[in-house]
Design a protein around this motif. Structure first.
Motif, mmCIF file in Angstrom:
data_model
loop_
_atom_site.group_PDB
_atom_site.id
_atom_site.type_symbol
_atom_site.label_atom_id
_atom_site.label_comp_id
_atom_site.label_asym_id
_atom_site.label_seq_id
_atom_site.Cartn_x
_atom_site.Cartn_y
_atom_site.Cartn_z
ATOM 1 N N PRO A 4 0.846 -1.189 0.000
ATOM 2 C CA PRO A 4 0.000 0.000 0.000
ATOM 3 C C PRO A 4 0.887 1.246 0.000
ATOM 4 C CG PRO A 4 -0.089 -1.095 2.133
ATOM 5 C CD PRO A 4 0.718 -1.970 1.216
ATOM 6 N N ALA A 5 0.349 2.353 -0.434
ATOM 7 C CA ALA A 5 1.117 3.599 -0.470
ATOM 8 C C ALA A 5 1.627 3.917 0.928
ATOM 9 C CB ALA A 5 0.253 4.726 -0.991
ATOM 10 N N SER A 6 2.929 4.066 1.043
ATOM 11 C CA SER A 6 3.532 4.372 2.332
ATOM 12 C C SER A 6 4.902 4.996 2.116
ATOM 13 C CB SER A 6 3.653 3.110 3.181
ATOM 14 O OG SER A 6 4.392 2.136 2.491
ATOM 15 N N ARG A 7 5.373 5.704 3.123
ATOM 16 C CA ARG A 7 6.708 6.311 3.088
ATOM 17 C C ARG A 7 7.617 5.433 3.936
ATOM 18 N NH1 ARG A 7 10.109 9.698 1.353
ATOM 19 N NH2 ARG A 7 11.107 11.286 2.620
ATOM 20 N N ILE A 8 8.689 4.919 3.316
ATOM 21 C CA ILE A 8 9.574 3.961 3.970
ATOM 22 C C ILE A 8 10.992 4.531 4.040
ATOM 23 C CG2 ILE A 8 10.566 1.645 3.849
ATOM 24 C CD1 ILE A 8 8.045 0.824 2.257
ATOM 25 N N LEU A 9 11.595 4.409 5.217
ATOM 26 C CA LEU A 9 12.989 4.806 5.411
ATOM 27 C C LEU A 9 13.831 3.546 5.535
ATOM 28 C CD1 LEU A 9 15.160 6.961 5.916
ATOM 29 C CD2 LEU A 9 14.555 6.847 8.353
ATOM 30 N N VAL A 10 14.820 3.401 4.664
ATOM 31 C CA VAL A 10 15.742 2.270 4.689
ATOM 32 C C VAL A 10 17.025 2.738 5.370
ATOM 33 C CG1 VAL A 10 17.106 0.674 3.282
ATOM 34 C CG2 VAL A 10 14.781 1.290 2.574
ATOM 35 N N MET A 28 8.268 -4.011 -5.550
ATOM 36 C CA MET A 28 6.981 -4.218 -4.877
ATOM 37 C C MET A 28 6.098 -2.975 -5.019
ATOM 38 S SD MET A 28 8.507 -6.112 -1.502
ATOM 39 C CE MET A 28 6.956 -6.432 -0.711
ATOM 40 N N GLN A 29 6.499 -2.096 -5.916
ATOM 41 C CA GLN A 29 5.770 -0.875 -6.257
ATOM 42 C C GLN A 29 5.709 0.120 -5.107
ATOM 43 O OE1 GLN A 29 2.044 -2.102 -7.919
ATOM 44 N NE2 GLN A 29 3.013 -3.141 -9.619
ATOM 45 N N SER A 30 6.709 0.118 -4.267
ATOM 46 C CA SER A 30 6.835 1.135 -3.230
ATOM 47 C C SER A 30 7.883 2.127 -3.700
ATOM 48 C CB SER A 30 7.270 0.496 -1.910
ATOM 49 O OG SER A 30 7.529 1.505 -0.967
ATOM 50 N N THR A 31 7.443 3.249 -4.205
ATOM 51 C CA THR A 31 8.379 4.204 -4.792
ATOM 52 C C THR A 31 8.741 5.337 -3.849
ATOM 53 O OG1 THR A 31 6.545 5.412 -5.759
ATOM 54 C CG2 THR A 31 7.625 3.766 -7.146
ATOM 55 N N ASP A 32 8.035 5.497 -2.741
ATOM 56 C CA ASP A 32 8.314 6.595 -1.827
ATOM 57 C C ASP A 32 9.234 6.115 -0.713
ATOM 58 O OD1 ASP A 32 8.337 9.054 -0.673
ATOM 59 O OD2 ASP A 32 6.266 8.997 0.020
ATOM 60 N N THR A 33 10.503 5.920 -1.061
ATOM 61 C CA THR A 33 11.477 5.472 -0.079
ATOM 62 C C THR A 33 12.555 6.520 0.090
ATOM 63 O OG1 THR A 33 12.779 4.305 -1.748
ATOM 64 C CG2 THR A 33 11.117 3.019 -0.579
ATOM 65 N N PRO A 50 7.809 12.552 8.188
ATOM 66 C CA PRO A 50 6.970 11.424 8.625
ATOM 67 C C PRO A 50 7.285 10.161 7.802
ATOM 68 C CG PRO A 50 5.722 12.862 7.183
ATOM 69 C CD PRO A 50 7.070 13.498 7.359
ATOM 70 N N PHE A 51 7.388 9.031 8.488
ATOM 71 C CA PHE A 51 7.583 7.747 7.833
ATOM 72 C C PHE A 51 6.565 6.763 8.383
ATOM 73 C CE2 PHE A 51 11.761 9.692 7.402
ATOM 74 C CZ PHE A 51 12.005 9.489 6.054
ATOM 75 N N ASP A 52 6.076 5.894 7.516
ATOM 76 C CA ASP A 52 5.155 4.851 7.931
ATOM 77 C C ASP A 52 5.898 3.608 8.419
ATOM 78 O OD1 ASP A 52 2.675 6.191 7.138
ATOM 79 O OD2 ASP A 52 3.494 5.978 5.112
ATOM 80 N N LEU A 53 7.089 3.391 7.864
ATOM 81 C CA LEU A 53 7.867 2.204 8.187
ATOM 82 C C LEU A 53 9.343 2.550 8.116
ATOM 83 C CD1 LEU A 53 8.058 -0.941 8.576
ATOM 84 C CD2 LEU A 53 8.107 -1.086 6.072
ATOM 85 N N VAL A 54 10.111 2.034 9.081
ATOM 86 C CA VAL A 54 11.563 2.193 9.065
ATOM 87 C C VAL A 54 12.179 0.804 9.106
ATOM 88 C CG1 VAL A 54 13.577 3.119 10.262
ATOM 89 C CG2 VAL A 54 11.438 4.432 10.244
ATOM 90 N N LEU A 55 12.951 0.470 8.083
ATOM 91 C CA LEU A 55 13.709 -0.775 8.051
ATOM 92 C C LEU A 55 15.081 -0.447 8.622
ATOM 93 C CD1 LEU A 55 12.730 -2.060 4.502
ATOM 94 C CD2 LEU A 55 11.749 -2.716 6.710
ATOM 95 N N LEU A 56 15.319 -0.879 9.857
ATOM 96 C CA LEU A 56 16.465 -0.407 10.631
ATOM 97 C C LEU A 56 17.488 -1.511 10.887
ATOM 98 C CD1 LEU A 56 17.696 1.872 12.408
ATOM 99 C CD2 LEU A 56 16.253 1.017 14.274
ATOM 100 N N ASP A 57 18.709 -1.256 10.466
ATOM 101 C CA ASP A 57 19.837 -2.120 10.800
ATOM 102 C C ASP A 57 20.184 -1.855 12.266
ATOM 103 O OD1 ASP A 57 22.107 -3.687 10.791
ATOM 104 O OD2 ASP A 57 23.272 -2.380 9.491
ATOM 105 N N VAL A 58 20.594 -2.870 12.986
ATOM 106 C CA VAL A 58 20.935 -2.701 14.398
ATOM 107 C C VAL A 58 22.359 -2.185 14.562
ATOM 108 C CG1 VAL A 58 21.209 -3.895 16.599
ATOM 109 C CG2 VAL A 58 19.292 -4.446 15.131
#
Length: 83
Positions: A4-10, A28-33, A50-58
């Motif tokens: 779904p449309a979301s803002r993701i921080l890698v 996966m059609q997520s272009t707002d990263t 604002p971010f909806d999801l953060v994929l965070l390395d430890v």
């Protein structure tokens, strides 16, 4: 599969890994990263955007991922977390 449309921080300090994650998200059609390479940069971005999801390395330079999460939690940026 599309997201779904979301803002993701890698968040990843290894350029190749960060690039791989962003390419997979694009497939996966997520272009707002967005991306960050260390803990301090991540902290600044999360405070400013604002971010909806953060994929965070430890294991990050400057500020480890777990410490980053504690800082965000203590600053009221996260809900109650369980470890």
């Amino acid at each position: 599969m599309s997201l779904p449309a979301s803002r993701i921080l890698v968040v990843e300090d290894v350029v190749e890994n960060r690039d791989l994650l962003r390419r997979r998200l694009r497939r996966m059609q997520s272009t707002d990263t967005a991306e960050a390479a260390d803990g301090l940069e991540t902290l600044r971005r999360i405070r400013d955007e604002p971010f909806d999801l953060v994929l965070l390395d430890v294991m990050l330079p400057e500020l480890y991922g777990i410490e980053l999460l504690r800082t965000l939690r203590d600053g009221g940026r996260l809900g109650k977390m369980r470890w």
